[in-house]
Design a protein around this motif. Structure first.
Motif, PDB file in Angstrom:
ATOM      1  N   ALA A  13       0.826  -1.210   0.000  1.00 33.68           N
ATOM      2  CA  ALA A  13       0.000   0.000   0.000  1.00 33.68           C
ATOM      3  C   ALA A  13       0.861   1.261   0.000  1.00 33.68           C
ATOM      4  N   TYR A  14       2.024   1.225   0.655  1.00 38.86           N
ATOM      5  CA  TYR A  14       2.933   2.377   0.617  1.00 38.86           C
ATOM      6  C   TYR A  14       3.379   2.650  -0.814  1.00 38.86           C
ATOM      7  N   LEU A  15       3.750   1.588  -1.519  1.00 34.93           N
ATOM      8  CA  LEU A  15       4.158   1.736  -2.918  1.00 34.93           C
ATOM      9  C   LEU A  15       2.999   2.266  -3.759  1.00 34.93           C
ATOM     10  N   VAL A  16       1.811   1.734  -3.542  1.00 39.27           N
ATOM     11  CA  VAL A  16       0.626   2.200  -4.274  1.00 39.27           C
ATOM     12  C   VAL A  16       0.422   3.688  -4.060  1.00 39.27           C
ATOM     13  N   LEU A  17       0.467   4.119  -2.808  1.00 41.50           N
ATOM     14  CA  LEU A  17       0.250   5.543  -2.521  1.00 41.50           C
ATOM     15  C   LEU A  17       1.319   6.422  -3.158  1.00 41.50           C
ATOM     16  N   ILE A  18       2.570   6.028  -3.050  1.00 49.15           N
ATOM     17  CA  ILE A  18       3.666   6.828  -3.624  1.00 49.15           C
ATOM     18  C   ILE A  18       3.501   6.947  -5.136  1.00 49.15           C
ATOM     19  N   ILE A  19       3.273   5.837  -5.806  1.00 49.41           N
ATOM     20  CA  ILE A  19       3.155   5.836  -7.260  1.00 49.41           C
ATOM     21  C   ILE A  19       1.887   6.570  -7.708  1.00 49.41           C
ATOM     22  N   LEU A  20       0.789   6.375  -6.990  1.00 50.92           N
ATOM     23  CA  LEU A  20      -0.465   7.046  -7.347  1.00 50.92           C
ATOM     24  C   LEU A  20      -0.344   8.560  -7.161  1.00 50.92           C
ATOM     25  N   TYR A 127      -7.336   9.441 -11.998  1.00 50.47           N
ATOM     26  CA  TYR A 127      -6.389   8.994 -10.982  1.00 50.47           C
ATOM     27  C   TYR A 127      -6.575   9.790  -9.689  1.00 50.47           C
ATOM     28  N   THR A 128      -6.956  11.059  -9.786  1.00 53.29           N
ATOM     29  CA  THR A 128      -7.225  11.857  -8.582  1.00 53.29           C
ATOM     30  C   THR A 128      -8.448  11.313  -7.848  1.00 53.29           C
ATOM     31  N   ILE A 129      -9.489  10.976  -8.575  1.00 60.27           N
ATOM     32  CA  ILE A 129     -10.667  10.367  -7.940  1.00 60.27           C
ATOM     33  C   ILE A 129     -10.261   9.070  -7.252  1.00 60.27           C
ATOM     34  N   GLY A 130      -9.460   8.247  -7.923  1.00 56.92           N
ATOM     35  CA  GLY A 130      -8.981   7.002  -7.322  1.00 56.92           C
ATOM     36  C   GLY A 130      -8.161   7.260  -6.066  1.00 56.92           C
ATOM     37  N   LEU A 131      -7.286   8.252  -6.112  1.00 51.26           N
ATOM     38  CA  LEU A 131      -6.457   8.582  -4.946  1.00 51.26           C
ATOM     39  C   LEU A 131      -7.316   9.035  -3.769  1.00 51.26           C
ATOM     40  N   ILE A 132      -8.280   9.900  -4.027  1.00 51.46           N
ATOM     41  CA  ILE A 132      -9.166  10.381  -2.962  1.00 51.46           C
ATOM     42  C   ILE A 132      -9.941   9.216  -2.338  1.00 51.46           C
ATOM     43  N   LEU A 133     -10.447   8.333  -3.168  1.00 46.09           N
ATOM     44  CA  LEU A 133     -11.179   7.173  -2.649  1.00 46.09           C
ATOM     45  C   LEU A 133     -10.275   6.294  -1.788  1.00 46.09           C
ATOM     46  N   VAL A 134      -9.064   6.054  -2.251  1.00 47.19           N
ATOM     47  CA  VAL A 134      -8.122   5.236  -1.486  1.00 47.19           C
ATOM     48  C   VAL A 134      -7.841   5.885  -0.133  1.00 47.19           C
ATOM     49  N   LEU A 135      -7.581   7.181  -0.143  1.00 40.44           N
ATOM     50  CA  LEU A 135      -7.244   7.880   1.104  1.00 40.44           C
ATOM     51  C   LEU A 135      -8.392   7.881   2.111  1.00 40.44           C
ATOM     52  N   THR A 136      -9.633   7.843   1.623  1.00 42.46           N
ATOM     53  CA  THR A 136     -10.767   7.872   2.553  1.00 42.46           C
ATOM     54  C   THR A 136     -11.001   6.547   3.262  1.00 42.46           C
ATOM     55  N   ARG A 137     -10.536   5.459   2.721  1.00 41.66           N
ATOM     56  CA  ARG A 137     -10.842   4.149   3.299  1.00 41.66           C
ATOM     57  C   ARG A 137      -9.636   3.392   3.821  1.00 41.66           C
ATOM     58  N   ILE A 138      -8.485   4.029   3.911  1.00 39.97           N
ATOM     59  CA  ILE A 138      -7.340   3.372   4.549  1.00 39.97           C
ATOM     60  C   ILE A 138      -7.634   3.288   6.042  1.00 39.97           C
ATOM     61  N   PRO A 139      -7.460   2.109   6.652  1.00 40.75           N
ATOM     62  CA  PRO A 139      -7.656   2.027   8.108  1.00 40.75           C
ATOM     63  C   PRO A 139      -6.442   2.634   8.830  1.00 40.75           C
ATOM     64  N   TRP A 140      -6.449   3.952   8.930  1.00 37.01           N
ATOM     65  CA  TRP A 140      -5.283   4.689   9.422  1.00 37.01           C
ATOM     66  C   TRP A 140      -4.839   4.253  10.805  1.00 37.01           C
ATOM     67  N   SER A 141      -5.767   3.924  11.692  1.00 32.87           N
ATOM     68  CA  SER A 141      -5.385   3.538  13.049  1.00 32.87           C
ATOM     69  C   SER A 141      -4.544   2.264  13.063  1.00 32.87           C
TER      70      SER A 141
END
Length: 145
Positions: A13-20, A127-141
């Motif tokens: 997921a770190y790689l996904v976020l960096i590349i996205l 890709y921005t829509i995809g990034l926003i969606l990903v960021l909203t549902r990461i279980p940050w805790s």
């Protein structure tokens, strides 16, 4: 097996976020500065597509092998899930699939464009829509804790 897949999904997921983020920033900069679409831009978009699809596959394996996925819904029913359990069992997978769908649509649509600005703009939007969606549902805790 479960812990290996879980760790792989988390670290990938770190790689996904960096590349996205790289793909979104690259396409936004080039959209607003009217830069030409180059082979490097194509590779960034394609690599982002590949990395996100690999994450989806890892996530699907995790979903069906994890006690927090399908098994949790079967054992407790939807009404028996806490908000965090619902995030892991329903929201995270559904929104992740939705995000990857937007990324895939953006990649497919951008290939059909003939000039640089529409190519960059299509990647930027989807890709921005995809990034926003990903960021909203990461279980940050769990992810950062």
């Amino acid at each position: 097996m479960y812990s290996i897949v879980k760790n792989l999904h988390s670290y990938w997921a770190y790689l996904v976020l960096i590349i996205l983020i790289l793909a979104v920033v690259n396409s936004l900069i080039k959209t607003f500065s009217d830069k030409e679409y180059e082979a490097k831009d194509f590779r960034i978009a394609l690599f982002t597509l590949i990395v996100t699809h690999i994450q989806l596959l890892i996530g699907l394996v995790l979903y069906f092998t994890s006690p927090n996925g399908v098994q949790n819904i079967v054992n407790n029913g939807m009404g028996g899930l806490s908000s965090f359990a619902r995030l892991l069992a329903v929201e995270h997978p559904f929104v992740g699939i939705l995000a990857i769908t937007f990324i895939t649509i953006g990649y497919s649509k951008h290939k059909k464009k003939l000039t640089s600005k529409p190519k960059h703009k299509t990647i930027a939007i989807f890709y921005t829509i995809g990034l926003i969606l990903v960021l909203t549902r990461i279980p940050w805790s769990v992810w950062l804790g």
